[in-house]
Scaffold this motif. Structure first.
Motif, PDB file in Angstrom:
ATOM      1  N   ARG A  32      31.674  28.152   9.304  1.00  0.00           N
ATOM      2  CA  ARG A  32      33.088  27.821   9.744  1.00  0.00           C
ATOM      3  C   ARG A  32      33.160  27.621  11.110  1.00  0.00           C
ATOM      4  O   ARG A  32      32.165  27.542  11.940  1.00  0.00           O
ATOM      5  CB  ARG A  32      33.816  29.384   9.469  1.00  0.00           C
ATOM      6  N   LEU A  33      34.253  27.354  11.646  1.00  0.00           N
ATOM      7  CA  LEU A  33      34.349  27.322  13.161  1.00  0.00           C
ATOM      8  C   LEU A  33      35.096  28.490  13.720  1.00  0.00           C
ATOM      9  O   LEU A  33      35.689  29.326  13.190  1.00  0.00           O
ATOM     10  CB  LEU A  33      35.575  26.173  13.423  1.00  0.00           C
ATOM     11  N   ASN A  34      34.455  28.811  14.959  1.00  0.00           N
ATOM     12  CA  ASN A  34      35.122  29.907  15.679  1.00  0.00           C
ATOM     13  C   ASN A  34      36.413  29.541  16.462  1.00  0.00           C
ATOM     14  O   ASN A  34      37.015  28.279  16.362  1.00  0.00           O
ATOM     15  CB  ASN A  34      34.250  30.483  16.841  1.00  0.00           C
ATOM     16  N   ASP A  35      37.099  30.144  17.008  1.00  0.00           N
ATOM     17  CA  ASP A  35      38.537  30.101  17.587  1.00  0.00           C
ATOM     18  C   ASP A  35      38.419  29.092  18.748  1.00  0.00           C
ATOM     19  O   ASP A  35      39.324  28.233  19.152  1.00  0.00           O
ATOM     20  CB  ASP A  35      39.214  31.449  18.295  1.00  0.00           C
ATOM     21  N   SER A  36      37.323  28.676  19.378  1.00  0.00           N
ATOM     22  CA  SER A  36      37.071  27.415  20.170  1.00  0.00           C
ATOM     23  C   SER A  36      36.468  26.199  19.543  1.00  0.00           C
ATOM     24  O   SER A  36      36.355  25.397  20.478  1.00  0.00           O
ATOM     25  CB  SER A  36      36.176  28.025  21.370  1.00  0.00           C
ATOM     26  N   GLY A  37      36.612  26.259  18.335  1.00  0.00           N
ATOM     27  CA  GLY A  37      36.239  25.009  17.728  1.00  0.00           C
ATOM     28  C   GLY A  37      34.983  24.646  17.541  1.00  0.00           C
ATOM     29  O   GLY A  37      34.362  23.546  17.264  1.00  0.00           O
ATOM     30  N   PHE A  38      33.967  25.654  17.822  1.00  0.00           N
ATOM     31  CA  PHE A  38      32.657  25.486  17.895  1.00  0.00           C
ATOM     32  C   PHE A  38      31.965  25.863  16.315  1.00  0.00           C
ATOM     33  O   PHE A  38      32.625  27.012  15.574  1.00  0.00           O
ATOM     34  CB  PHE A  38      31.877  26.350  18.677  1.00  0.00           C
ATOM     35  N   ILE A  39      30.990  25.210  15.789  1.00  0.00           N
ATOM     36  CA  ILE A  39      30.560  25.623  14.621  1.00  0.00           C
ATOM     37  C   ILE A  39      29.803  26.558  14.564  1.00  0.00           C
ATOM     38  O   ILE A  39      28.777  26.631  15.454  1.00  0.00           O
ATOM     39  CB  ILE A  39      29.741  24.170  14.178  1.00  0.00           C
ATOM     40  N   LEU A  40      29.969  27.592  13.463  1.00  0.00           N
ATOM     41  CA  LEU A  40      29.012  28.828  13.319  1.00  0.00           C
ATOM     42  C   LEU A  40      28.012  28.750  12.180  1.00  0.00           C
ATOM     43  O   LEU A  40      28.700  28.330  11.065  1.00  0.00           O
ATOM     44  CB  LEU A  40      30.041  30.039  13.397  1.00  0.00           C
ATOM     45  N   PRO A  41      26.925  28.997  12.048  1.00  0.00           N
ATOM     46  CA  PRO A  41      26.112  29.424  13.416  1.00  0.00           C
ATOM     47  C   PRO A  41      25.950  28.203  14.430  1.00  0.00           C
ATOM     48  O   PRO A  41      25.356  28.254  15.496  1.00  0.00           O
ATOM     49  CB  PRO A  41      24.860  30.053  12.865  1.00  0.00           C
ATOM     50  N   GLY A  42      25.777  27.064  13.888  1.00  0.00           N
ATOM     51  CA  GLY A  42      25.678  25.633  14.402  1.00  0.00           C
ATOM     52  C   GLY A  42      24.556  25.414  15.374  1.00  0.00           C
ATOM     53  O   GLY A  42      23.329  26.100  15.246  1.00  0.00           O
ATOM     54  N   LEU A  43      24.882  25.097  16.635  1.00  0.00           N
ATOM     55  CA  LEU A  43      23.635  24.835  17.543  1.00  0.00           C
ATOM     56  C   LEU A  43      24.152  24.884  18.922  1.00  0.00           C
ATOM     57  O   LEU A  43      23.436  24.500  19.958  1.00  0.00           O
ATOM     58  CB  LEU A  43      22.816  23.561  17.574  1.00  0.00           C
ATOM     59  N   GLY A  44      25.373  25.206  19.159  1.00  0.00           N
ATOM     60  CA  GLY A  44      25.920  25.286  20.618  1.00  0.00           C
ATOM     61  C   GLY A  44      26.543  23.954  20.885  1.00  0.00           C
ATOM     62  O   GLY A  44      27.152  23.101  19.747  1.00  0.00           O
ATOM     63  N   ASP A  45      26.733  23.246  21.979  1.00  0.00           N
ATOM     64  CA  ASP A  45      27.404  22.183  22.384  1.00  0.00           C
ATOM     65  C   ASP A  45      26.312  21.039  22.309  1.00  0.00           C
ATOM     66  O   ASP A  45      25.637  21.088  23.364  1.00  0.00           O
ATOM     67  CB  ASP A  45      28.055  22.404  23.773  1.00  0.00           C
TER      68      ASP A  45
END
Ligand code: PRP
Length: 208
Positions: free
Chosen positions: A186-199
């Motif tokens: 999912r996305l977190n509140d800042s719109g980053f993908i979780l767990p993702g890879l960061g920016d």
């Protein structure tokens, strides 16, 4: 969802795991993005049209094929740049058209800052390149731009997608197939993908 292709290739899975690792330095990160992009592009271009041709070998005539369609690579700046070069080496006659978009950190909406597309389309197939499909705003805006340009075959190649981005892109552009290495939670509140890879842009360019 037929339009969504998540790679199951062992090399993609192995390299994606290294890419996610916070210990991976920018040089290695760039290499991995390049390599994963090539592997995903291989999967995304299985249906390119061919033209039969004959070629003369040193020993005789052989039946072969040449690509019939002109390919356009559309990296979304900045992070899409990291995917373009490797793919371009595999298809050196492709045209590369850059689209500059950044995501407003407050609204999460894409803001266009660079677009030098010529007046009419010069390619048959457009491959949009962006490692991250988060809210999907950037990908949808790019497909909108390409359709207004007159492109009629568009594919999206990313590395990690959020379910929210997949939903948004498939709803806005059901005719755009999506090729990714993974769909995350999912996305977190800042719109980053979780767990993702960061920016991805920051990790690639060392600006984080
Ligand atoms: C990131 C990423 C995508 C976009 C994805 O770019 O590379 O372009 O966000 O988010 P979305 O699906 O919610 O639109 P960013 O705006 O951070 O710019 P950058 O590539 O220049 O770092």
């Amino acid at each position: 969802m037929e339009q969504v292709h998540v790679s199951t290739h062992p090399l993609v899975r192995h390299k994606l795991t290294l890419l996610r690792d916070q210990k991976t330095e920018p040089k290695k990160f760039r290499e991995l993005v390049r390599e994963i992009a090539i592997l995903l592009a291989y999967e995304a271009t299985m249906d390119l049209a061919l033209e039969p041709v004959t070629v003369t070998t040193p020993l005789g005539r052989a039946q072969g094929y040449t690509l019939r369609e002109k390919i356009g690579l559309i990296p979304i700046l900045r992070a899409g740049l990291g995917m373009a070069n490797g793919i371009w080496e595999m298809m050196p006659s492709a045209e590369v058209w850059h689209i500059g978009l950044f995501r407003d950190e407050r609204t999460l909406r894409p803001v266009e800052y660079y677009n030098k597309l010529p007046i009419s389309p010069t390619v048959d197939v457009c491959l949009i390149l962006d490692p991250m499909l988060a809210t999907g705003g950037s990908a949808v805006a790019t497909a909108d731009i390409l359709k207004r340009w007159g492109a009629n075959r568009i594919k999206f190649i990313g590395i990690i997608a959020a379910p929210e981005g997949i939903q948004r892109l498939t709803t806005a552009h059901p005719d755009v197939p999506i090729y990714v290495a993974a769909i995350d939670e999912r996305l977190n509140d800042s719109g980053f993908i979780l767990p993702g890879l960061g920016d991805a842009g920051d990790r690639m360019f060392g600006t984080g």
